[in-house]
Scaffold this motif. Structure first.
Motif, PDB file in Angstrom:
ATOM      1  N   LEU A   1       0.846  -1.191   0.000  1.00  0.00           N
ATOM      2  CA  LEU A   1       0.000   0.000   0.000  1.00  0.00           C
ATOM      3  C   LEU A   1       0.883   1.243   0.000  1.00  0.00           C
ATOM      4  O   LEU A   1       1.803   1.369   0.812  1.00  0.00           O
ATOM      5  CB  LEU A   1      -0.906   0.023   1.242  1.00  0.00           C
ATOM      6  CG  LEU A   1      -1.804   1.259   1.369  1.00  0.00           C
ATOM      7  CD1 LEU A   1      -2.833   1.284   0.248  1.00  0.00           C
ATOM      8  CD2 LEU A   1      -2.491   1.295   2.730  1.00  0.00           C
ATOM      9  N   LEU A   2       0.604   2.151  -0.939  1.00  0.00           N
ATOM     10  CA  LEU A   2       1.330   3.411  -1.017  1.00  0.00           C
ATOM     11  C   LEU A   2       0.439   4.522  -0.474  1.00  0.00           C
ATOM     12  O   LEU A   2      -0.645   4.770  -1.005  1.00  0.00           O
ATOM     13  CB  LEU A   2       1.713   3.723  -2.471  1.00  0.00           C
ATOM     14  CG  LEU A   2       2.495   2.646  -3.219  1.00  0.00           C
ATOM     15  CD1 LEU A   2       2.688   3.064  -4.679  1.00  0.00           C
ATOM     16  CD2 LEU A   2       3.834   2.405  -2.568  1.00  0.00           C
TER      17      LEU A   2
ATOM     18  N   PHE B   1      -1.244  -0.946  -4.259  1.00  0.00           N
ATOM     19  CA  PHE B   1      -2.455  -0.145  -4.111  1.00  0.00           C
ATOM     20  C   PHE B   1      -2.046   1.250  -3.639  1.00  0.00           C
ATOM     21  O   PHE B   1      -1.117   1.394  -2.842  1.00  0.00           O
ATOM     22  CB  PHE B   1      -3.403  -0.773  -3.091  1.00  0.00           C
ATOM     23  CG  PHE B   1      -3.839  -2.173  -3.432  1.00  0.00           C
ATOM     24  CD1 PHE B   1      -5.041  -2.415  -4.079  1.00  0.00           C
ATOM     25  CD2 PHE B   1      -3.022  -3.253  -3.105  1.00  0.00           C
ATOM     26  CE1 PHE B   1      -5.433  -3.712  -4.390  1.00  0.00           C
ATOM     27  CE2 PHE B   1      -3.409  -4.556  -3.418  1.00  0.00           C
ATOM     28  CZ  PHE B   1      -4.614  -4.782  -4.063  1.00  0.00           C
ATOM     29  N   SER B   2      -2.744   2.280  -4.125  1.00  0.00           N
ATOM     30  CA  SER B   2      -2.489   3.655  -3.701  1.00  0.00           C
ATOM     31  C   SER B   2      -3.776   4.235  -3.141  1.00  0.00           C
ATOM     32  O   SER B   2      -4.819   4.184  -3.794  1.00  0.00           O
ATOM     33  CB  SER B   2      -2.000   4.515  -4.872  1.00  0.00           C
ATOM     34  OG  SER B   2      -0.724   4.105  -5.306  1.00  0.00           O
ATOM     35  N   VAL B   3      -3.698   4.778  -1.929  1.00  0.00           N
ATOM     36  CA  VAL B   3      -4.864   5.384  -1.323  1.00  0.00           C
ATOM     37  C   VAL B   3      -4.670   6.897  -1.300  1.00  0.00           C
ATOM     38  O   VAL B   3      -3.580   7.392  -1.016  1.00  0.00           O
ATOM     39  CB  VAL B   3      -5.100   4.841   0.107  1.00  0.00           C
ATOM     40  CG1 VAL B   3      -3.930   5.144   1.020  1.00  0.00           C
ATOM     41  CG2 VAL B   3      -6.387   5.406   0.697  1.00  0.00           C
TER      42      VAL B   3
ATOM     43  N   SER C   1       0.759   1.117 -12.516  1.00  0.00           N
ATOM     44  CA  SER C   1       0.846  -0.318 -12.231  1.00  0.00           C
ATOM     45  C   SER C   1       0.171  -0.674 -10.916  1.00  0.00           C
ATOM     46  O   SER C   1       0.261  -1.811 -10.470  1.00  0.00           O
ATOM     47  CB  SER C   1       2.321  -0.745 -12.168  1.00  0.00           C
ATOM     48  OG  SER C   1       2.988  -0.423 -13.367  1.00  0.00           O
ATOM     49  N   ASP C   2      -0.504   0.301 -10.288  1.00  0.00           N
ATOM     50  CA  ASP C   2      -1.156   0.052  -9.010  1.00  0.00           C
ATOM     51  C   ASP C   2      -2.661   0.251  -9.137  1.00  0.00           C
ATOM     52  O   ASP C   2      -3.167   0.738 -10.139  1.00  0.00           O
ATOM     53  CB  ASP C   2      -0.580   0.972  -7.930  1.00  0.00           C
ATOM     54  CG  ASP C   2      -0.592   2.436  -8.358  1.00  0.00           C
ATOM     55  OD1 ASP C   2      -0.843   2.705  -9.552  1.00  0.00           O
ATOM     56  OD2 ASP C   2      -0.366   3.309  -7.519  1.00  0.00           O
ATOM     57  N   THR C   3      -3.367  -0.151  -8.093  1.00  0.00           N
ATOM     58  CA  THR C   3      -4.819  -0.006  -8.036  1.00  0.00           C
ATOM     59  C   THR C   3      -5.159   1.151  -7.109  1.00  0.00           C
ATOM     60  O   THR C   3      -4.687   1.202  -5.968  1.00  0.00           O
ATOM     61  CB  THR C   3      -5.474  -1.293  -7.518  1.00  0.00           C
ATOM     62  OG1 THR C   3      -5.139  -2.386  -8.391  1.00  0.00           O
ATOM     63  CG2 THR C   3      -6.988  -1.141  -7.449  1.00  0.00           C
TER      64      THR C   3
ATOM     65  N   ALA D   1       5.698   0.597 -10.386  1.00  0.00           N
ATOM     66  CA  ALA D   1       6.234  -0.062 -11.584  1.00  0.00           C
ATOM     67  C   ALA D   1       7.334  -1.054 -11.212  1.00  0.00           C
ATOM     68  O   ALA D   1       7.447  -2.128 -11.800  1.00  0.00           O
ATOM     69  CB  ALA D   1       6.766   0.982 -12.563  1.00  0.00           C
ATOM     70  N   HIS D   2       8.153  -0.680 -10.218  1.00  0.00           N
ATOM     71  CA  HIS D   2       9.267  -1.539  -9.814  1.00  0.00           C
ATOM     72  C   HIS D   2       8.772  -2.861  -9.236  1.00  0.00           C
ATOM     73  O   HIS D   2       9.327  -3.924  -9.512  1.00  0.00           O
ATOM     74  CB  HIS D   2      10.129  -0.815  -8.783  1.00  0.00           C
ATOM     75  CG  HIS D   2      11.295  -1.626  -8.286  1.00  0.00           C
ATOM     76  ND1 HIS D   2      12.460  -1.775  -9.023  1.00  0.00           N
ATOM     77  CD2 HIS D   2      11.458  -2.355  -7.158  1.00  0.00           C
ATOM     78  CE1 HIS D   2      13.292  -2.557  -8.348  1.00  0.00           C
ATOM     79  NE2 HIS D   2      12.712  -2.915  -7.225  1.00  0.00           N
ATOM     80  N   PHE D   3       7.701  -2.814  -8.438  1.00  0.00           N
ATOM     81  CA  PHE D   3       7.231  -4.019  -7.756  1.00  0.00           C
ATOM     82  C   PHE D   3       6.098  -4.732  -8.494  1.00  0.00           C
ATOM     83  O   PHE D   3       5.586  -5.738  -8.003  1.00  0.00           O
ATOM     84  CB  PHE D   3       6.757  -3.678  -6.341  1.00  0.00           C
ATOM     85  CG  PHE D   3       7.864  -3.331  -5.389  1.00  0.00           C
ATOM     86  CD1 PHE D   3       8.737  -4.308  -4.930  1.00  0.00           C
ATOM     87  CD2 PHE D   3       8.045  -2.030  -4.956  1.00  0.00           C
ATOM     88  CE1 PHE D   3       9.763  -3.997  -4.056  1.00  0.00           C
ATOM     89  CE2 PHE D   3       9.072  -1.704  -4.083  1.00  0.00           C
ATOM     90  CZ  PHE D   3       9.930  -2.684  -3.627  1.00  0.00           C
TER      91      PHE D   3
END
Length: 233
Positions: free
Chosen positions: A164-165, A187-189, A200-202, A178-180
């Motif tokens: 989670l970012l 996921f980004s909140v 590349s995240d949700t 992108a790296h992971f």
């Protein structure tokens, strides 16, 4: 928590590998393309950024980790800045290949010149950058040429970790995701979805400042900026 020793790192523009995004990544991918299209540069091409090579970034993080004695905020940067046109010309010299580009004069809402102080990083934590921009770009070109993606059957069977970012809508969050992406689900909140395309995240809409984050993630990366006086970094 007084029992936690906290080091907050503020990163400059990182480059150095095939998973990199941003202007240097754009040039490297264009070098690999079959055609020889012009690279479009917004503005006048004189925008300046502080670029730090990936290997130097890692060394700097280790230096701060080993030297951290109290809670601290540290810039991870070179203290030098380079223009976009300078980047194109330096990569052309390194690769011995002319890279065509066009300056379109389009004005964007962005910082014109960015040079980040690394005084504390060098004086307090003893960090010395190993690679100049030219040497860093030379190594980066080699990594793009030798880019390989291999997955063993065992690694394919392992469940992906959930990362989670917090505050991951920006440039750094996009690079981390992108790296992971190949090994984890990111996921980004935040309040609003990122303006950067091809993430590349949700995206998860929420307020990480006020709302409790569900305990369902393996790793949480905190990217929300902290307010610090310039003389303290």
């Amino acid at each position: 928590n007084p029992n936690i020793l906290l080091g907050i790192l503020r990163l400059a523009n990182v480059y150095g590998g095939p998973k990199n995004r941003g202007f240097i990544g754009l040039i490297m991918r264009q070098l690999q393309a079959a055609d020889n299209k012009k690279i479009i540069i917004n503005g006048d091409g004189q925008q300046e950024r502080d670029y730090i090579f990936l290997d130097d970034l890692i060394s700097a993080i280790v230096a701060v980790k080993n030297g951290l004695k109290k809670n601290d905020t540290v810039n991870i940067a070179t203290g030098k800045s380079h223009t976009l046109i300078e980047l194109v010309e330096t990569i052309s010299q390194v690769t011995e290949r002319i890279i065509p580009y066009e300056v379109n004069g389009k004005i964007l809402a962005e910082v014109g010149k960015s040079r980040i102080s690394n005084r504390k990083l060098c004086e307090q934590y003893g960090f010395i950058p190993n690679d100049s921009l030219r040497e860093g770009l030379k190594k980066t070109v080699g990594r793009y040429k030798g880019k390989e993606v291999s997955t063993t059957p065992d690694s394919q069977e392992l469940p992906k970790k959930k990362i989670l970012l917090l505050g991951g809508e920006g440039f750094i969050g996009r690079n981390i995701a992108a790296h992971f992406a190949s090994s984890a689900n990111c996921f980004s909140v935040g309040h609003y979805k990122s303006v950067f395309p091809n993430r590349s995240d949700t995206f998860v809409q929420g307020n990480p400042y006020k709302n409790r984050i569900p305990n369902e993630y393996d790793v949480i990366i905190h990217l929300i900026d902290n307010k610090v006086a310039p003389e303290e970094i």
